[in-house]
Design a protein around this motif. Sequence first.
Motif, PDB file in Angstrom:
ATOM      1  N   THR A  95       0.810  -1.218   0.000  1.00 53.74           N
ATOM      2  CA  THR A  95       0.000   0.000   0.000  1.00 53.74           C
ATOM      3  C   THR A  95       0.841   1.264   0.000  1.00 53.74           C
ATOM      4  O   THR A  95       0.459   2.280  -0.584  1.00 53.74           O
ATOM      5  CB  THR A  95      -0.935   0.002   1.225  1.00 53.74           C
ATOM      6  N   GLY A  98      -0.498   5.063  -0.042  1.00 57.88           N
ATOM      7  CA  GLY A  98      -1.909   5.008  -0.404  1.00 57.88           C
ATOM      8  C   GLY A  98      -2.302   5.633  -1.729  1.00 57.88           C
ATOM      9  O   GLY A  98      -3.497   5.744  -2.013  1.00 57.88           O
ATOM     10  N   THR A 101      -3.933   2.932  -3.733  1.00 56.84           N
ATOM     11  CA  THR A 101      -5.140   2.551  -3.002  1.00 56.84           C
ATOM     12  C   THR A 101      -6.283   3.501  -3.311  1.00 56.84           C
ATOM     13  O   THR A 101      -7.432   3.085  -3.488  1.00 56.84           O
ATOM     14  CB  THR A 101      -4.860   2.563  -1.486  1.00 56.84           C
ATOM     15  N   GLY A 118      -5.879  -3.415   1.437  1.00 58.08           N
ATOM     16  CA  GLY A 118      -4.458  -3.200   1.223  1.00 58.08           C
ATOM     17  C   GLY A 118      -3.648  -3.793   2.352  1.00 58.08           C
ATOM     18  O   GLY A 118      -4.158  -3.974   3.467  1.00 58.08           O
ATOM     19  N   THR A 119      -2.399  -4.088   2.078  1.00 56.45           N
ATOM     20  CA  THR A 119      -1.516  -4.579   3.131  1.00 56.45           C
ATOM     21  C   THR A 119      -0.176  -3.874   3.019  1.00 56.45           C
ATOM     22  O   THR A 119       0.345  -3.669   1.928  1.00 56.45           O
ATOM     23  CB  THR A 119      -1.356  -6.110   3.068  1.00 56.45           C
ATOM     24  N   GLU A 120       0.361  -3.460   4.158  1.00 59.59           N
ATOM     25  CA  GLU A 120       1.605  -2.691   4.200  1.00 59.59           C
ATOM     26  C   GLU A 120       2.462  -3.192   5.360  1.00 59.59           C
ATOM     27  O   GLU A 120       1.983  -3.325   6.484  1.00 59.59           O
ATOM     28  CB  GLU A 120       1.297  -1.192   4.366  1.00 59.59           C
ATOM     29  N   ALA A 126       1.591   2.667   6.698  1.00 55.62           N
ATOM     30  CA  ALA A 126       0.171   2.346   6.773  1.00 55.62           C
ATOM     31  C   ALA A 126      -0.611   3.475   7.431  1.00 55.62           C
ATOM     32  O   ALA A 126      -1.724   3.816   6.990  1.00 55.62           O
ATOM     33  CB  ALA A 126      -0.030   1.040   7.538  1.00 55.62           C
ATOM     34  N   ALA A 129      -0.903   6.279   4.947  1.00 52.83           N
ATOM     35  CA  ALA A 129      -1.874   5.907   3.918  1.00 52.83           C
ATOM     36  C   ALA A 129      -3.302   6.086   4.422  1.00 52.83           C
ATOM     37  O   ALA A 129      -4.162   6.613   3.708  1.00 52.83           O
ATOM     38  CB  ALA A 129      -1.638   4.457   3.491  1.00 52.83           C
ATOM     39  N   GLN A 130      -3.549   5.665   5.650  1.00 52.53           N
ATOM     40  CA  GLN A 130      -4.890   5.808   6.227  1.00 52.53           C
ATOM     41  C   GLN A 130      -5.299   7.272   6.274  1.00 52.53           C
ATOM     42  O   GLN A 130      -6.447   7.621   5.967  1.00 52.53           O
ATOM     43  CB  GLN A 130      -4.917   5.203   7.630  1.00 52.53           C
ATOM     44  N   VAL A 142     -11.970   1.317   2.148  1.00 53.03           N
ATOM     45  CA  VAL A 142     -10.620   0.752   2.274  1.00 53.03           C
ATOM     46  C   VAL A 142     -10.383   0.147   3.651  1.00 53.03           C
ATOM     47  O   VAL A 142     -10.743   0.734   4.674  1.00 53.03           O
ATOM     48  CB  VAL A 142      -9.552   1.831   2.002  1.00 53.03           C
ATOM     49  N   ILE A 144      -6.883  -1.281   5.530  1.00 51.92           N
ATOM     50  CA  ILE A 144      -5.439  -1.497   5.433  1.00 51.92           C
ATOM     51  C   ILE A 144      -5.017  -2.441   6.552  1.00 51.92           C
ATOM     52  O   ILE A 144      -5.263  -2.179   7.726  1.00 51.92           O
ATOM     53  CB  ILE A 144      -4.654  -0.177   5.537  1.00 51.92           C
ATOM     54  N   ARG A 145      -4.363  -3.530   6.171  1.00 52.01           N
ATOM     55  CA  ARG A 145      -3.874  -4.504   7.135  1.00 52.01           C
ATOM     56  C   ARG A 145      -2.357  -4.359   7.236  1.00 52.01           C
ATOM     57  O   ARG A 145      -1.668  -4.328   6.216  1.00 52.01           O
ATOM     58  CB  ARG A 145      -4.266  -5.914   6.706  1.00 52.01           C
TER      59      ARG A 145
END
Length: 238
Positions: A95, A98, A101, A118-120, A126, A129-130, A142, A144-145
């Motif tokens: 990710t 982002g 994303t 998504g995974t980061e 992360a 990105a959030q 979305v 994000i994991r």
Amino acid sequence: MTKPDPFSVLTDSRVARVLRRLHEEADKQSFGLALHYLPKLPALLLGRKVALDDASALRSRYFADKFIALERPQGAFCHQTVRALQAKLVVEFGTSFGISTIWLAAAVRANGGGKVIGTEFVPEKAARAQMHIEEAGLADIVEIRVGDALETLRVLPGEVDMALIDGFPQKSVDVVKLLRPRLRTGAVVVADNVGVMKGDYRPYVDFMRDPRNGFTSMLIPFKSGTEYSVRTAEAKAM
């Protein structure tokens, strides 16, 4: 002929505004990234492996504040692919901050809703990105994991319509193998940096182009080469 505007595919001005700014921020890092990879240029040109693994990248911390994002036309292309597939579930490996994303999530929303997972690996990335996803108004689309994708993507809420592979190259094959049972027939898998890092992505390309593995695949001309694959059938080889 006027130069095409990649952002013209977006229907949300808020999303377009955030993406324009983030791409401009990513542009400012281009020169520094080029200098960083300059010692690796001979290996890149010869198609040899150059990538760090995830543990080494964390130790170096060099990439912790780097976007390493899709280029604008790539983002628009992925957005349009999601629209064409009428995708409801999209998975992203890598990710970063982002940008990709947001391109994907804007398309899922335009399709009527769904989820981008998504995974980061890097927690700080992360979190950034959030923040960017919330700024674009896409937080409801979305998830994000944080962590190793081979763990974070084990459980998914349905059939996957599209996957973007843009994380550590040496994990790309294993991530696709993990996702493969959940990819519907006709699902698309896009892998960034394949043309730039030929040595690192050779196992991935070999896997995706072997029809026994359940894909048809080809290189398309984004960023020196982006691999575009379509899920065709149940794999006959593991």
